[in-house]
Design a protein around this motif. Structure first.
Motif, PDB file in Angstrom:
ATOM      1  N   VAL A 139       0.595  21.066  -2.599  1.00 15.84           N
ATOM      2  CA  VAL A 139      -0.567  19.736  -3.027  1.00 15.84           C
ATOM      3  C   VAL A 139      -1.068  19.033  -1.941  1.00 15.84           C
ATOM      4  N   LEU A 140      -2.207  19.043  -2.378  1.00 23.46           N
ATOM      5  CA  LEU A 140      -3.193  17.967  -1.278  1.00 23.46           C
ATOM      6  C   LEU A 140      -3.346  16.564  -2.314  1.00 23.46           C
ATOM      7  N   ALA A 141      -2.760  15.457  -1.841  1.00 25.64           N
ATOM      8  CA  ALA A 141      -2.805  14.405  -2.648  1.00 25.64           C
ATOM      9  C   ALA A 141      -3.749  13.259  -1.748  1.00 25.64           C
ATOM     10  N   LEU A 142      -4.841  13.218  -2.364  1.00 25.18           N
ATOM     11  CA  LEU A 142      -5.994  12.201  -1.765  1.00 25.18           C
ATOM     12  C   LEU A 142      -5.844  10.880  -2.498  1.00 25.18           C
ATOM     13  N   HIS A 143      -5.136  10.005  -2.234  1.00 25.01           N
ATOM     14  CA  HIS A 143      -4.696   9.006  -2.966  1.00 25.01           C
ATOM     15  C   HIS A 143      -4.254   7.723  -2.234  1.00 25.01           C
ATOM     16  N   PRO A 144      -4.497   6.584  -2.666  1.00 22.36           N
ATOM     17  CA  PRO A 144      -4.247   5.471  -1.884  1.00 22.36           C
ATOM     18  C   PRO A 144      -2.737   5.022  -1.871  1.00 22.36           C
ATOM     19  N   GLN A 145      -2.051   5.574  -2.921  1.00 24.92           N
ATOM     20  CA  GLN A 145      -0.640   5.329  -2.974  1.00 24.92           C
ATOM     21  C   GLN A 145       0.210   6.682  -2.836  1.00 24.92           C
ATOM     22  N   ARG A 146       1.319   6.586  -2.443  1.00 26.20           N
ATOM     23  CA  ARG A 146       2.262   7.689  -2.257  1.00 26.20           C
ATOM     24  C   ARG A 146       2.549   7.961  -3.975  1.00 26.20           C
ATOM     25  N   VAL A 147       2.444   9.311  -4.112  1.00 26.12           N
ATOM     26  CA  VAL A 147       2.580   9.656  -5.757  1.00 26.12           C
ATOM     27  C   VAL A 147       3.440  10.775  -5.765  1.00 26.12           C
ATOM     28  N   GLU A 148       4.197  10.874  -6.934  1.00 23.79           N
ATOM     29  CA  GLU A 148       5.491  11.526  -7.113  1.00 23.79           C
ATOM     30  C   GLU A 148       5.128  13.128  -6.488  1.00 23.79           C
ATOM     31  N   LEU A 149       3.963  13.574  -6.773  1.00 22.67           N
ATOM     32  CA  LEU A 149       3.704  15.148  -6.313  1.00 22.67           C
ATOM     33  C   LEU A 149       3.279  15.212  -5.057  1.00 22.67           C
ATOM     34  N   SER A 150       3.251  14.067  -4.038  1.00 12.29           N
ATOM     35  CA  SER A 150       2.866  14.179  -2.614  1.00 12.29           C
ATOM     36  C   SER A 150       4.189  14.564  -2.197  1.00 12.29           C
ATOM     37  N   TYR A 170       5.763  17.241  -2.253  1.00  9.68           N
ATOM     38  CA  TYR A 170       5.794  18.705  -2.169  1.00  9.68           C
ATOM     39  C   TYR A 170       4.959  19.120  -0.744  1.00  9.68           C
ATOM     40  N   ASN A 171       5.166  20.174  -0.327  1.00  7.64           N
ATOM     41  CA  ASN A 171       4.461  21.061   0.658  1.00  7.64           C
ATOM     42  C   ASN A 171       3.020  20.630   0.481  1.00  7.64           C
ATOM     43  N   GLY A 172       2.313  20.327   1.397  1.00  9.29           N
ATOM     44  CA  GLY A 172       0.922  19.846   1.461  1.00  9.29           C
ATOM     45  C   GLY A 172       0.531  19.012   2.427  1.00  9.29           C
ATOM     46  N   LEU A 173      -0.317  17.906   1.802  1.00  5.62           N
ATOM     47  CA  LEU A 173      -0.678  16.871   2.798  1.00  5.62           C
ATOM     48  C   LEU A 173      -1.156  15.634   1.925  1.00  5.62           C
ATOM     49  N   ARG A 174      -0.904  14.502   2.183  1.00  2.00           N
ATOM     50  CA  ARG A 174      -1.434  13.308   1.446  1.00  2.00           C
ATOM     51  C   ARG A 174      -2.638  12.445   2.776  1.00  2.00           C
ATOM     52  N   LEU A 175      -3.539  12.284   2.073  1.00  2.38           N
ATOM     53  CA  LEU A 175      -4.533  11.382   2.546  1.00  2.38           C
ATOM     54  C   LEU A 175      -4.593  10.175   1.952  1.00  2.38           C
ATOM     55  N   ALA A 176      -4.321   9.060   2.615  1.00  3.35           N
ATOM     56  CA  ALA A 176      -3.965   7.621   2.085  1.00  3.35           C
ATOM     57  C   ALA A 176      -5.463   6.985   2.186  1.00  3.35           C
ATOM     58  N   TYR A 177      -6.457   7.244   1.423  1.00  2.00           N
ATOM     59  CA  TYR A 177      -7.821   6.744   1.653  1.00  2.00           C
ATOM     60  C   TYR A 177      -7.941   5.310   1.235  1.00  2.00           C
ATOM     61  N   ARG A 178      -9.146   4.823   1.611  1.00  2.00           N
ATOM     62  CA  ARG A 178      -9.446   3.579   1.344  1.00  2.00           C
ATOM     63  C   ARG A 178     -10.383   3.561  -0.069  1.00  2.00           C
ATOM     64  N   PRO A 179      -9.992   2.937  -1.165  1.00  2.00           N
ATOM     65  CA  PRO A 179     -10.719   2.989  -2.378  1.00  2.00           C
ATOM     66  C   PRO A 179     -12.017   2.617  -2.295  1.00  2.00           C
ATOM     67  N   GLY A 180     -13.052   2.993  -3.249  1.00  2.00           N
ATOM     68  CA  GLY A 180     -14.299   2.666  -2.758  1.00  2.00           C
ATOM     69  C   GLY A 180     -15.008   3.413  -1.770  1.00  2.00           C
TER      70      GLY A 180
END
Ligand code: SF4
Ligand code: SF4
Ligand code: FES
Length: 852
Positions: free
Chosen positions: A400-411, A413-423
């Motif tokens: 799962v590649l989560a592009l999301h400002p918040q930590r989400v349930e699916l993040s 799992y293996n993969g990566l999360r990019l906590a971006y700035r909304p807007g």
């Protein structure tokens, strides 16, 4: 590769089945019943209960049919004396300590232990010793209650939590006779799919607290329906006794919800009978809303609307529809505004963005190697999709590649999360595209130069900085995308409901094409978001997205709609409605099933200016409180019709309840309003009252199927129990140049506020469900600790959040997972609506934050 088939004989019946089939499955194919407890077709077999013992020639001892695989030439005896006796003993052992409280057990009537004792068990009990006692009526959560004495230790509930929801909160403890089921110490049963364990439990050990003692199951009349909460459109059955929905259970639909439901869809149905529901029309007399008859209310609506049209023209009237009402009601609503009033001022909040492509196939999410979540959190917003995605994660090792400002349930799992700035979504997608191009892994596709050209003016570092992420992370994410066999990009309202939303969607489409990924698929959040656009709750298009100025379309529709000529001038979009109301350009507004006053203080103020406001809804919402006339709608289970889910599946929902009080189905009310207006307009108005004689939603659907090209050929009855996919419209957005722009914090407004969504909230319908309300998180403002410290904010400190629209106070919740410069509030949690600081439909805006 061709599958190897093997020949087996079961109780004298030959059968040829694929190698690897279990004896149990093979027996079912030839109609030989083998009783089971622990086995379930959707769960991995474990051979725990010994209920399915059979004899197999040339094998020593009895075998468990659920775990034994067939072999060529195998001869199985299901009903041999030895096998029968073994099953009888298995039941005898289960019954020794079973409390036999069938008279007060909610499972009575659909309990495997009852059924199998009748079919295979001993006729009398030998056991006279005192029974072993364990915890009874033991609440595991606000939704679920456990009776440990009734548990047959089959582990179905545990396996569901391990194999589907991946919420490992239940376990078996102790050994032998003392074994019992419980939650792990200190880990509450908070899974949002907990209700599925009630369905899976073969006995009454796990039961629903919402359904507890509401009815014996054989007293329930069941009618097929569709969940009214999110865009997945899970198939449900309403269980009704004495005109009250007592429970909701899933209907199996392999392509939508399999056989699962989330707990909101299953348990939050109290709104259907809530005491606060509107039961009679209301009209404003001397400043107060008072009860009225339908005749009075309709006469007043017609008189005022027609007077305003005659005095100020049709453009002085507007309609705001909903993403929740049925297709039939919404279709008639826009038809009324266009054909009777004569305006295209018809809109709804939460419109699908231009170029949005719907998910092609829900179960295929389980086949992806990489799922990219762009500003969308399926676990909270569209829970059944969480289960499909987890299937791929748990069984195939999907990432799962989560592009999301918040930590989400699916993040997790293996993969990566990019906590971006909304807007700055377009900047983030641009940065990823740039990284892909720089790595040489971008696909060579036609017109990719336009994309490169659009990004030429900015470096990867600049784009990453704008998005608030590290360039190294961007490169890592791009590499993940490039290396995935089948990558699927999912996005939603959170990605596009910003000032730069359309660019953000285009930039994501560019990324998908260059990465060779599928999508981006837009996940429509509400039960009928897709339908609302399809049927024409939009000011610039006729139903089915047909142009307003197309003569052929005009001719066809005007004939069916009973009007000489349709207005071809585009109407006001939802966001333009509020200034138009405030400035007096729009004088009358008809709101169907929406609550703009709650969504935004700006909308609430504008509504105060309306000369005439009609609201049709289930409850006296914030908008309805400001109305001159309120029309009570019957709502789900009391109104037939269709919804179109996030993959464009048009699904039928039956009606089983008599409407509450004098409430009426939405489609009926809209038609009556139209007829009353036609009568008030008189015969010379160029409208034909004969066009408003629908006898039911089926007739409305028949016209919709002619009016909406994507619904062509659909028949109401042929929708059956599982619905039909409407034809896909458009295609993926073609590659196009995007010069990424983003929401730039200023000195006055240095933070970006992001509005999150959670499943358990205090929305109008969910707030009627008391157990769900126990699980609603506290309203808070998420702030990164390093942003909080200089402002003197700690956990719990009240903070004043001010936007250009307004201000409100929220307690701080420190959240180190947020990107710097971003604060997060979740909608529908607190007493005060976030609409106080937002424009309608907005999910990201600039704010200042101070200690209150
Ligand atoms: S609670 Fe029900 S599903 Fe769970 S192990 Fe016991 S009998 Fe099986
Ligand atoms: S996933 Fe969505 S449609 Fe399904 S039960 Fe939950 S809220 Fe309803
Ligand atoms: S069903 Fe086979 S052992 Fe339980």
């Amino acid at each position: 590769m061709e599958q190897e088939l093997v020949n087996v004989v079961i109780d004298g019946r030959p059968v040829r089945v694929p190698a690897g089939t279990t004896v149990l499955e093979a027996a079912r194919q030839v109609g030989v019943d083998i009783p089971t407890f622990c086995n379930h077709p959707k769960l991995t077999p474990i051979g725990a209960c010994r209920m399915c013992l059979v004899e197999v020639e040339k094998m020593r001892g009895l075998q468990t049919a659920c775990t034994t695989q067939v072999r060529e030439g195998m001869v199985v005896l299901v009903n041999s004396p030895a096998a029968r006796e073994a099953r009888e003993w298995a039941l005898r052992f289960l019954l020794t300590h079973h409390p036999l409280d069938c008279p007060v057990c909610d499972k009575g009537g659909e309990c495997s232990l009852q059924d199998q004792t009748v079919a295979h068990g001993p006729a009398e009990s030998w056991f006279i010793e005192p029974k072993r006692h364990k915890k009874k009526a033991y609440p595991l959560s606000p939704f679920i209650i456990l009776d440990q004495e009734r548990c047959v230790l089959c582990r179905r509930c545990i396996r569901f939590c391990e194999e589907y929801s991946d919420h490992r909160q239940l376990g078996l403890f102790e050994r032998g006779r003392e074994t019992f089921l419980d939650v792990f110490p200190g880990i509450p049963f908070t899974s949002k799919f907990s209700g599925n364990t009630v369905d899976l439990c073969p006995v009454g050990a796990l039961t629903s607290r919402v359904f507890r003692f509401q009815a014996r199951v054989w007293e329930l009349a069941e009618v097929p329906g569709v969940c009214n909460y999110c865009g997945v459109g899970c198939n449900i059955a309403w269980g009704v006794k004495n005109n009250r929905v007592r429970r909701i259970v899933p209907r199996e639909h392999a392509a939508v919800n399999d056989q699962w439901l989330c707990d909101k869809g299953r348990f939050a149905h109290a709104f259907l009978h809530d005491a606060r529901r509107l039961r009679t029309p209301l009209v404003r007399r001397n400043g107060k809303l008072e009860e009225a008859t339908w005749e009075e209310a309709l006469a007043q609506v017609a008189e005022r609307l027609v007077a305003i049209v005659q005095e100020h023209g049709p453009q002085a009237v507007a309609g705001l529809g909903s993403t929740r009402t049925t297709n039939e009601a919404s279709y008639l609503f826009q038809r009324f505004l266009r054909a009777v009033v004569g305006t295209n001022n018809v809109a709804h909040l939460g419109r699908l963005p231009q170029g949005a492509v719907l998910l092609e196939d829900i179960p295929s999410l389980a086949q992806a190697d990489l799922v990219v979540l762009a500003g969308v959190d399926p676990s909270e917003e569209l829970p059944l999709l969480d289960l499909w995605i987890k299937r791929g994660v748990l069984r195939r090792g999907a990432k799962v590649l989560a592009l999301h400002p918040q930590r989400v349930e699916l993040s997790r799992y293996n993969g990566l999360r990019l906590a971006y700035r909304p807007g700055a979504e377009a900047a983030l997608a641009g940065a990823l595209t740039k990284a892909l191009l720089e790595s040489g892994k971008a696909r060579k596709v036609a017109h990719s130069e336009a994309v490169e050209e659009g990004l030429r003016g900015s470096s990867l570092a600049q784009l990453a900085e704008a998005a608030g992420v590290a360039p190294a992370q961007v490169r890592e994410a791009a590499a993940l995308l490039a290396s995935a066999g089948k990558a699927v990009l999912l996005t939603g309202e959170g990605w596009v409901a910003t000032p730069y939303g359309q660019d953000a969607l285009q930039a994501l489409a560019n990324l998908a094409r260059l990465a060779g990924a599928e999508g981006p698929f837009y996940l429509a959040p509400d039960n009928n978001t897709v339908g609302a656009t399809d049927v024409g709750l939009v000011p610039d298009r006729f139903p089915g997205g047909q142009p307003l100025d197309d003569r052929r379309v005009q001719d066809r529709l005007s004939k069916w709609w009973g009007v000489r000529k349709l207005n071809a001038a585009p109407g006001l979009a939802a966001q333009d409605l509020w200034p138009a109301l405030a400035e007096g350009r729009v004088k009358a507004l008809y709101v169907l099933g929406a609550d703009p006053a709650d969504e935004s203080a700006l909308a609430a103020q504008a509504l105060e200016q309306a000369e005439f406001l009609v609201v049709q809804d289930l409850f006296l919402t914030e908008t309805a409180k400001r109305a001159h006339v309120v029309l009570p709608a019957a709502g789900p289970a009391a109104e037939e019709g269709t919804y179109t889910n996030l993959e464009g599946r048009v699904q039928h929902l039956g009606a089983i309840l008599r409407p509450l009080g004098a409430s009426r189905p939405d489609w009926w009310i809209v038609q009556e309003v139209a007829r009353a207006c036609l009568a008030a307009l008189g015969p010379g108005a160029g409208r034909d009252a004969a066009a408003w004689q629908f006898k039911g939603p089926g007739e409305v659907f028949a016209e919709m199927a002619k009016a909406i090209p994507a619904y062509a050929g659909m028949h109401y009855v042929a929708l059956g129990s599982y619905g039909l996919r409407r034809q896909a419209e458009g295609g993926l957005l073609p590659l196009a140049r995007v010069a990424p722009s983003w929401l730039q914090p200023t000195e006055d407004y240095p933070f970006v506020l992001w509005v999150g969504r959670v499943l358990y909230d205090r929305g109008t319908l969910a707030s009627c469900c008391a157990p769900l309300q126990e699980l609603v998180p506290e309203a808070a403002l998420g702030v990164h600790p390093e942003d909080a410290a200089p402002l003197g904010l700690r956990d719990g400190t009240p903070a004043r959040v001010r936007s250009q629209v307004g201000e409100m106070v929220l307690p701080v919740r420190l959240d180190p997972d947020l990107p710097r410069g971003v604060v997060v509030a979740v909608r529908n949690l607190g007493e005060v609506s976030l609409g106080t600081i937002l424009r309608p439909g907005e999910r990201a805006t600039l704010v200042q934050v101070q200690k209150a």
